[in-house]
Design a protein around this motif. Structure first.
Motif, PDB file in Angstrom:
ATOM      1  N   ASN A 177       0.845  -1.194   0.000  1.00  0.00           N
ATOM      2  CA  ASN A 177       0.000   0.000   0.000  1.00  0.00           C
ATOM      3  C   ASN A 177       0.884   1.248   0.000  1.00  0.00           C
ATOM      4  O   ASN A 177       1.681   1.445   0.924  1.00  0.00           O
ATOM      5  N   TRP A 216       5.543   8.131   4.196  1.00  0.00           N
ATOM      6  CA  TRP A 216       5.482   7.604   2.829  1.00  0.00           C
ATOM      7  C   TRP A 216       6.864   7.315   2.262  1.00  0.00           C
ATOM      8  O   TRP A 216       6.990   6.759   1.190  1.00  0.00           O
ATOM      9  N   ILE A 233       0.097   4.497   0.234  1.00  0.00           N
ATOM     10  CA  ILE A 233      -0.378   5.710   0.883  1.00  0.00           C
ATOM     11  C   ILE A 233      -0.755   5.514   2.352  1.00  0.00           C
ATOM     12  O   ILE A 233      -0.711   6.440   3.146  1.00  0.00           O
ATOM     13  N   THR A 291      -2.597   1.496  -5.108  1.00  0.00           N
ATOM     14  CA  THR A 291      -2.420   2.801  -5.747  1.00  0.00           C
ATOM     15  C   THR A 291      -2.827   3.887  -4.766  1.00  0.00           C
ATOM     16  O   THR A 291      -3.523   3.642  -3.777  1.00  0.00           O
ATOM     17  N   ASP A 292      -2.409   5.091  -5.049  1.00  0.00           N
ATOM     18  CA  ASP A 292      -2.600   6.239  -4.172  1.00  0.00           C
ATOM     19  C   ASP A 292      -3.761   7.083  -4.686  1.00  0.00           C
ATOM     20  O   ASP A 292      -3.723   7.571  -5.817  1.00  0.00           O
ATOM     21  N   SER A 293      -4.763   7.280  -3.846  1.00  0.00           N
ATOM     22  CA  SER A 293      -5.936   8.043  -4.284  1.00  0.00           C
ATOM     23  C   SER A 293      -5.632   9.524  -4.478  1.00  0.00           C
ATOM     24  O   SER A 293      -6.453  10.257  -5.017  1.00  0.00           O
ATOM     25  N   HIS A 294      -4.456   9.960  -4.038  1.00  0.00           N
ATOM     26  CA  HIS A 294      -4.040  11.323  -4.365  1.00  0.00           C
ATOM     27  C   HIS A 294      -3.724  11.440  -5.858  1.00  0.00           C
ATOM     28  O   HIS A 294      -3.800  12.530  -6.427  1.00  0.00           O
TER      29      HIS A 294
END
Length: 976
Positions: free
Chosen positions: A176, A478, A178, A222-225
């Motif tokens: 993960n 991170w 993020i 994946t990173d929702s940012h």
């Protein structure tokens, strides 16, 4: 039938209870009647535009220019924006802006903040607490509650009402990008318990908590940012894992939830629609099925996981239609207002639905005290946000998190230091200096660093224990935690031939890369590479405190969630701040002013002061320079001539050992122990009398005067040579050698010396010449070898020694005096005491050199009734026997070897403020050490007040050493 009916009734009753728990309204105030009146009064006078404005929480910065400030002001006044989330800046500037924006608002602003590990997540010069992964290793949930409370207090101090914490995502995916370190771990129960405690602490001080990221962001890659992550799990899996903490926390009254930007096909059929904009997720699941009645807030709407879906205004409208109450970081407030008003006009959004969210927002505002808004105080912000209490708490958290997952051959904690040759090797791309510097407080540790593995392995050959620190950036959670391929190879190669303790200062997931742990004897997970993590982990390796952390995540099949070995401490010194030992740092800081006085009045060129309480070193400073020329500043590792402290730090331990082993008796006559004293005037002296300075011995004899030429006054060539020869082999100083047979003359002088006529107390060095001879005869070893082998090596006192030039570079040794009466040189690296020098630098009364830290180790061992580092040096009875006055009725304050508090108040042996059980000694060169069992204090003062000459008596006349002792006692009383 009766039993079945009761069972059915019980089930119904439980269901009713559960339903009641789910219907908890976390926004309801205790005085809800007044709350409702206030909310209704505000609602009644609001226009549609003002109501819509309440839905927005815009981001404000305290590190931007006036243009940005004007923009925020305009948002508040023109568009009636009702909420602000502060981002980067400083607390002082944020408070000023907070007060400014609040003054502009018609309805007080709800201030939000994203501070998962404290204000430091966004604001400079504020406190940073550990990341959730670190907290997840802690077994005492009360510490999580205390952390939530303290972060809440920090928030409240700068006007923040809602902190977007804690993350309750269950991080079941090691990849993960993020969440990771932001999660409490991969176990749903552990995550829930930690979150529950954190929330109770924070909301308990009036700051609203926020559970995020609903319905669960823990198993994404994946990173929702950056994009819209997809979670392809069935509802059953989501219900049993991801939703588990939310269901529990809703019953506990968490005030708000943040909806995540995720694609979840099992919950929303449109794969492109983020869960934060899905009515199925936000309304049907979160509100209807799970019964959540608190504030519902979107994740940041500037994140691409949401922003890529549509225009900013359309996204904002969709979020409200989905069931969210607050729009976090909207990108187009004017456009959104227009679109929301249009939706109301067209019936897509009812005013009733709008009122529902606005009312919840106003309830939250009342709950945090905004019905009685007061500006935030602007004074003392930095002090309030960075108190000693914060560090005490941080230390507790780190201590309780450090996790040992492998301990082959009980390699931890490191003990039997006399058998250890320890090297430290740093891997990773971040600094490990603080770890290494703390390791050196416990024993000699060499840092080995090489560019080539072959050279490194060659250098490691002489060591039998290698501590490998894996250090990665602690800047944010991170940052990459992974080993490089080179580090992995080096680790395995080192472990192949050496015993290794691997200490990981990053995410435990880093261990997933290690192919084999077979050759690694000890594995410690320290989670972060902060200064305190490094310092405390180094202390932990040597047994400074118990270790009880447990892994919050699993490492392949090798180590499971919840693995963690309990390691018991060894009672060695810890290094901390005064408050952790119940001492006021503010009061203790007066020592710094004492130091200024010492230096300004040239009482000594420099020195070292150490204070410990209850085994915790709380003050350990070096000050000034080696000499008045100020060429070399004093370091904590530098060693001083201890002078008469030698008596209790070298001779006395050996005397105690000899007495325990029945090699001597305190009631023996001197003539029976040493034949040369038989039939002398000292024949019947009891050893106990000599140790108590009650033996009528002369104070001292200036033996060196008898070796001078009567005509010239210079050192006689009869006794001295400038170069060593077989006959002149006793090295007195640089280029000065004494005839080896003169030792016999010294002892003959003592045997033949007159006794004082009157009995009574008289401090004397001569007794320790005598005890040196006794000990060396009994053990058939030189005194310097005896104490090193029996005590210093196992204590880890590698900075304590006789003959320091044999062990240390001259630059590490503080000089004592410009001698113009005997050695005619700067006495540097050689014992100052003339008699000890004539014995070759090893005297029973003088000759020992050390730094303050190693003096403290011996004193702490005494204070702990003869035990230190897992080893018992003496039986408690022995310590008590020697720490006792036997001639108090004769007005002798001394114990057996130990100095004791004065009986006559006119004498300044101590501050007069220590207990009668206390003990210690002072030294001619400006040294002093004292321990008090009543308060648990060990105090060490080292200086070279004899520089430039021994006639420099300012330190002695000022009683500054005992004044500092008084300062310590007062600092304890102030803290109480």
């Amino acid at each position: 039938m009766k039993k079945k009916a009761l069972t059915l009734f019980a089930l119904i009753f439980i269901q009713i209870l559960q339903a009641q728990q789910v219907e908890v309204d976390p926004l309801l105030s205790k005085d809800y009647t007044r709350q409702n009146v206030w909310v209704d009064s505000i609602m009644k006078n609001m226009s549609i535009d003002e109501k819509i404005g309440q839905l927005f929480m815009i981001q404000a910065y305290s590190n931007k220019d006036k243009t940005h400030e004007d923009f925020i002001s305009n948002m508040v006044t023109k568009y009636h924006v009702g909420n602000i989330i502060f981002m980067q800046g400083t607390p002082e500037k944020q408070v000023k802006l907070n007060n400014k924006y609040q003054k502009l608002a018609k309805v007080p602003l709800l201030i939000g903040f994203d501070g998962e590990w404290g204000l430091d997540m966004r604001l400079k010069n504020t406190y940073r607490f550990p990341w959730n992964m670190t907290l997840g290793a802690i077994q005492d949930d009360e510490l999580l509650k205390e952390t939530g409370k303290r972060i809440g207090e920090h928030c409240k101090r700068v006007g923040i009402h809602m902190n977007f914490a804690p993350v309750v995502d269950i991080n079941t995916n090691p990849n993960n990008p993020i969440i990771g370190n932001r999660s409490f771990g991969e176990n749903k129960e552990n995550v829930t318990h930690k979150a529950k405690a954190f929330i109770k602490g924070m909301q308990g001080v009036g700051v609203l908590a926020n559970a995020k990221h609903f319905p669960g962001h823990g198993d994404t890659e994946t990173d929702s940012h950056q994009t819209l992550p997809t979670i392809n799990f069935k509802e059953e899996r989501l219900d049993s894992i991801e939703l588990y903490p939310y269901k529990k926390l809703f019953n506990e009254g968490v005030a708000s939830v943040m909806t995540a930007h995720l694609s979840i096909p099992a919950l929303e059929s449109n794969p492109k629609l983020p869960s934060s904009l899905s009515k199925n997720v936000v309304t049907n699941l979160l509100q209807h099925k799970l019964g959540f009645k608190g504030l519902i807030i979107t994740d940041g709407l500037n994140m691409k996981g949401a922003a890529n879906y549509s225009t900013s205004a359309e996204i904002d409208l969709a979020a409200i239609l989905a069931g969210n109450d607050l729009l976090l970081i909207p990108q187009d407030v004017p456009g959104s207002i227009t679109l929301i008003k249009k939706a109301i006009q067209e019936g897509k959004l009812t005013e009733e639905r709008l009122n529902h969210s606005v009312k919840k927002i106003l309830k939250a505002k009342y709950l945090v005290g905004l019905s009685k808004y007061q500006p935030v105080a602007t004074e003392h912000i930095s002090k309030d946000l960075n108190s000693p209490y914060d560090e005490v708490l941080y230390r507790k958290l780190i201590k309780n998190s450090i996790t040992v997952i492998k301990n082959k051959e009980d390699i931890l904690p490191i003990k039997n230091l006399q058998d250890k040759k320890v090297a430290y090797v740093s891997l990773g791309n971040d600094d490990g200096t603080q770890f290494y510097e703390m390791l050196k407080n416990y024993t000699k540790v060499d840092r080995i660093s090489e560019k080539h593995l072959s050279v490194l392995l060659q250098k490691l050959q002489k060591y039998n224990l290698v501590v490998v620190g894996f250090h990665k950036s602690n800047k944010n959670p991170w940052k990459s935690y992974k080993f490089s391929n080179k580090d992995l190879v080096w680790l395995q190669e080192i472990a192949r031939t050496k015993k290794v303790i691997l200490d990981v200062f990053t995410s435990p997931y880093s261990l997933l890369q290690v192919q084999s742990f077979n050759n690694i004897e000890g594995i410690v997970v320290s989670y972060q590479n902060s200064r305190l993590s490094q310092e405390l982990s180094a202390q932990a390796l040597f047994g400074a405190f118990d270790l009880k952390g447990k892994l919050p995540v699993s490492i392949k099949d090798e180590f499971k969630v919840g693995d963690g070995l309990k390691i018991q401490g060894l009672g060695v010194l810890q290094y901390t701040i005064p408050e952790e030992a119940g001492v006021s740092s503010e009061k203790l800081s007066i020592i710094d002013k004492r130091i200024d006085t010492i230096l300004s009045q040239k009482m000594s060129p420099g020195g070292q002061i150490l204070v410990a309480r209850n085994g915790k070193v709380i003050y350990n400073k070096s000050f000034g320079y080696h000499t008045l020329f100020k060429n070399r500043a004093v370091k904590n590792s530098d060693v001083y001539d201890l002078a008469s402290l030698t008596k209790i730090l070298a001779s006395l331990p050996m005397i105690m050992k000899a007495e325990e082993e029945r090699k001597i008796s305190l009631f023996s006559n001197l003539g029976d122990v040493l034949p040369q004293f038989k039939d002398s005037n000292k024949d019947t002296l009891l050893l106990k009398e000599i140790l108590s300075h009650y033996g009528r011995l002369r104070a001292w004899i200036p033996f060196y005067l008898d070796t001078k030429d009567e005509k010239t006054g210079k050192n006689s060539t009869k006794y001295y040579r400038k170069k060593r020869t077989p006959r002149f082999s006793i090295k007195v100083a640089k280029n000065l050698y004494l005839a080896k047979d003169y030792k016999d003359s010294i002892y003959k002088h003592i045997v033949d010396s007159e006794q004082r006529k009157k009995p009574g107390y008289k401090y004397s060095d001569l007794g320790y010449y005598i005890f040196k001879e006794i000990l060396e005869r009994k053990y058939k070893r030189p005194l310097n070898k005896l104490v090193d082998e029996q005590f210093y090596q196992s204590l880890g006192a590698d900075r304590m020694t006789y003959l320091p030039l044999n062990k240390f570079d001259k630059s590490e040794i503080v000089p004592t005096e410009k001698d113009d009466y005997y050695r005619h040189q700067l006495v540097h690296g050689y014992v100052h005491d003339m008699g000890a020098a004539m014995l070759g630098g090893v005297g029973g009364h003088a000759g020992l050199f050390a730094n303050a830290n190693d003096v403290a180790k011996v004193m702490q061992m005494f204070l702990q009734d003869g035990s230190y580092g897992g080893k018992r040096y003496f039986e408690p009875e022995t310590i008590h026997k020697f720490n006792k006055r036997y001639y108090e009725d004769k007005k002798v304050r001394r114990g057996l070897g130990f100095d004791k508090p004065q009986l006559n108040p006119d004498i300044k042996a101590t501050c007069g403020c220590v207990s009668d059980e206390s003990f210690g000694h002072s030294g001619f060169t400006g040294t002093y050490t004292w321990a008090d069992p009543a308060t648990g204090v060990v105090y060490v003062f080292l200086s070279n007040r004899t520089y430039p000459t021994m006639k420099n008596y300012g330190l002695v006349k000022s009683n500054i050493r005992t004044k500092i002792q008084q300062d310590i006692q007062e600092a304890i009383l102030m803290a109480e």
